[in-house]
Write an enzyme that holds these catalytic residues in place. Structure first.
Site, mmCIF file in Angstrom:
data_model
loop_
_atom_site.group_PDB
_atom_site.id
_atom_site.type_symbol
_atom_site.label_atom_id
_atom_site.label_comp_id
_atom_site.label_asym_id
_atom_site.label_seq_id
_atom_site.Cartn_x
_atom_site.Cartn_y
_atom_site.Cartn_z
ATOM 1 N N HIS A 55 0.840 -1.200 0.082
ATOM 2 C CA HIS A 55 -0.167 -0.068 -0.079
ATOM 3 C C HIS A 55 1.046 1.365 -0.098
ATOM 4 O O HIS A 55 1.553 1.556 1.146
ATOM 5 C CB HIS A 55 -0.817 -0.048 1.116
ATOM 6 C CG HIS A 55 -1.872 1.176 1.038
ATOM 7 N ND1 HIS A 55 -3.429 0.919 1.138
ATOM 8 C CD2 HIS A 55 -1.769 2.538 0.996
ATOM 9 C CE1 HIS A 55 -3.872 2.099 1.176
ATOM 10 N NE2 HIS A 55 -2.977 2.978 1.047
ATOM 11 N N HIS A 57 1.626 5.134 -2.519
ATOM 12 C CA HIS A 57 0.923 6.347 -3.282
ATOM 13 C C HIS A 57 1.828 6.716 -4.441
ATOM 14 O O HIS A 57 2.616 7.875 -3.832
ATOM 15 C CB HIS A 57 0.208 7.295 -2.839
ATOM 16 C CG HIS A 57 -1.107 6.820 -2.082
ATOM 17 N ND1 HIS A 57 -2.592 7.067 -2.603
ATOM 18 C CD2 HIS A 57 -1.466 6.202 -0.676
ATOM 19 C CE1 HIS A 57 -3.196 6.334 -1.702
ATOM 20 N NE2 HIS A 57 -2.689 5.925 -0.603
ATOM 21 N N HIS A 208 -9.643 1.896 0.318
ATOM 22 C CA HIS A 208 -9.424 2.872 1.346
ATOM 23 C C HIS A 208 -10.707 2.779 2.382
ATOM 24 O O HIS A 208 -11.841 3.478 1.810
ATOM 25 C CB HIS A 208 -9.071 4.346 1.009
ATOM 26 C CG HIS A 208 -7.529 4.209 0.626
ATOM 27 N ND1 HIS A 208 -7.234 3.617 -0.486
ATOM 28 C CD2 HIS A 208 -6.655 5.210 1.343
ATOM 29 C CE1 HIS A 208 -6.017 3.955 -0.493
ATOM 30 N NE2 HIS A 208 -5.728 4.794 0.300
ATOM 31 N N GLU A 211 -11.249 5.426 6.774
ATOM 32 C CA GLU A 211 -9.918 5.783 7.315
ATOM 33 C C GLU A 211 -10.361 7.154 8.037
ATOM 34 O O GLU A 211 -10.062 8.255 7.541
ATOM 35 C CB GLU A 211 -9.108 6.119 6.305
ATOM 36 C CG GLU A 211 -7.605 6.344 6.350
ATOM 37 C CD GLU A 211 -6.738 6.871 5.427
ATOM 38 O OE1 GLU A 211 -7.256 6.860 4.403
ATOM 39 O OE2 GLU A 211 -5.541 7.321 5.650
ATOM 40 N N TRP A 313 0.476 13.840 2.767
ATOM 41 C CA TRP A 313 -0.102 13.104 3.958
ATOM 42 C C TRP A 313 0.813 12.847 5.053
ATOM 43 O O TRP A 313 0.368 12.108 6.221
ATOM 44 C CB TRP A 313 -0.849 11.839 3.523
ATOM 45 C CG TRP A 313 -2.101 12.284 2.847
ATOM 46 C CD1 TRP A 313 -3.476 12.670 3.063
ATOM 47 C CD2 TRP A 313 -2.109 12.183 1.371
ATOM 48 N NE1 TRP A 313 -4.214 12.873 2.148
ATOM 49 C CE2 TRP A 313 -3.612 12.670 0.980
ATOM 50 C CE3 TRP A 313 -1.231 12.091 0.176
ATOM 51 C CZ2 TRP A 313 -3.898 13.085 -0.472
ATOM 52 C CZ3 TRP A 313 -1.679 12.338 -1.015
ATOM 53 C CH2 TRP A 313 -3.047 12.918 -1.205
HETATM 54 FE FE FE2 Z 1 -3.351 5.239 1.163
#
Ligand code: FE2
Length: 413
Positions: A55, A57, A208, A211, A313
């Protein structure tokens, strides 16, 4: 190639491992080297199947601070900043940043990666770029791409059409973000849509899911029910599920029966979950991670991912899977000796299972010769001492070789 005297997956007894034509061909207590065979002396070293980052990005990687730093540290500010950065994406920009991150990951023993790719972009620029990257690196790294609707499926203009187009372009996995949809009804409808799309197109699913530190966020029960009733089962993964950390125990007890029946996989992202979680709390602050210990104890497959490497993030991230493991076992209270010894599974075999690559993953005769050799004799020591990846071997070829760090002590005791 012959690897001598190695501890395979914490085994006290050592083995010799022969690799020929890109495959493991013999794993035995003692194998004689043949004339001219390359021999690696792995005495007191640990062999694991390669690290898997299930996982991450890669479209957003290396953008932290551009156009601004995420000062609040919330998921929602991250999404806002990314949606601004997204306006100036080009194929070249995405490829350069993704390759930079992948190089760092590969140097740290990662050979399998699942990257979410934001497809709430009418041009699908990032997906085009990452499909090119996937093809360019395929002999060395297996990269799966998730069609990820960062700004929603029903809550973003033409969201359904973009998801369908992404699937047709070559995304391997269908994603979702139900907790970000405008309403609960949209969240449910988005899950129904994406599961149908995956079934029709023959894709895996990785959502996702929940979350958010909101005990009312219960998309997981819908996803698990759809996985059960469609028969998609272990082709489905729920990522994050951080709301589970806020569910009451009575509801969680009831939910776990369904989770077990559904056979879905879980991916926690301990570094990023603890960064983004609890941001709306004063004190006590929630830890932000899903119920890893309880899922694991119930025989449900749980893996760990990095999620973000220097993006809106998460400003940190170094491609080293030992970091999410370290954070995950602390936050999850998985600190018994056996827990620590076995914690490599979160970023190897469990993650491979979530990625659905176990038919060609693992240290077994007849499988592709993919493995790493760490500079220590077991995982407890390797994790604690952040041991080097001495070798990362893929299809029998050495991808990475690391010189062990040398410390010269000049003190006198
Ligand atoms: Fe993610």
């Amino acid at each position: 190639m012959l690897i001598k005297n190695v501890h395979i997956q914490n085994d006290d007894q050592t083995k010799d491992v022969r690799i020929e034509n890109g495959q493991f061909v013999n794993i035995s207590p003692s194998i004689e080297a043949t004339n001219g065979e390359k021999v690696i002396d792995a005495t007191d070293k640990l062999m694991l199947p390669p690290f898997v980052d299930p996982h991450v990005h890669l479209d957003a990687t290396q953008t932290a601070g551009d156009p601004e730093w995420n000062q609040s540290g919330t998921l929602f500010d991250g999404i806002r900043i990314w949606s601004e950065r997204k306006q100036k994406l080009t194929v070249e920009d995405v490829k350069a940043r993704a390759k930079k991150a992948i190089k760092i990951q590969v140097a740290n023993g990662i050979q399998f990666i699942r990257s979410h790719v934001d497809v709430t972009d009418p041009n699908l620029t990032a997906l085009k770029a990452l499909i090119e990257v996937r093809d360019e690196i395929k002999d060395q790294v297996e990269l799966q791409l998730v069609a990820f609707p960062q700004e929603g499926i029903l809550s973003f203009p033409h969201g359904k059409e973009l998801m369908t187009e992404a699937a047709d372009m070559g995304a391997d996995v269908i994603g979702g973000i139900p907790h970000f949809e405008f309403t609960h009804e949209y969240a449910v409808a988005s899950l129904q849509f994406l599961m149908k799309l995956a079934e029709q197109k023959g894709k895996l699913v990785d959502v996702h899911c929940d979350e958010i530190d909101d005990p009312q966020s219960r998309s997981l029960e819908t996803l698990a029910t759809l996985a059960l009733e469609s028969g998609m089962g272990d082709k489905v993964t729920a990522s994050h599920t951080t709301a589970m950390g806020s569910y009451n125990d009575a509801y969680a007890y009831k939910l776990f029966r369904l989770l077990k029946m559904s056979h879905i996989n879980f991916i926690a992202n301990p570094l990023v979950n603890t960064n983004l979680g609890g941001r709306f709390d004063t004190y006590p602050k929630r830890r932000g991670m899903t119920r890893v210990k309880e899922l694991n104890a119930d025989g449900i497959n749980v893996a760990f991912g990095e999620d973000d490497l220097k993006d809106p993030w998460y400003p940190m991230g170094n491609g080293n899977m030992l970091d999410p493991v370290e954070m995950g076992i602390h936050v999850g209270h998985l600190m018994g000796y056996d827990d620590i010894m076995n914690s490599y599974k979160f970023v190897t075999v469990n993650a491979a299972k979530a990625m659905h690559v176990t038919d060609h993953y693992g240290i077994e005769v007849g499988k592709p010769a993919d493995c790493i050799i760490m500079n220590n004799d077991n995982f407890y020591n390797a994790l604690n001492e952040r041991s080097e990846i001495l070798y990362s071997i893929h299809n029998g070829n050495v991808l990475v070789e690391t010189e062990p760090k040398k410390v010269h002590n000049h003190f006198k005791f």
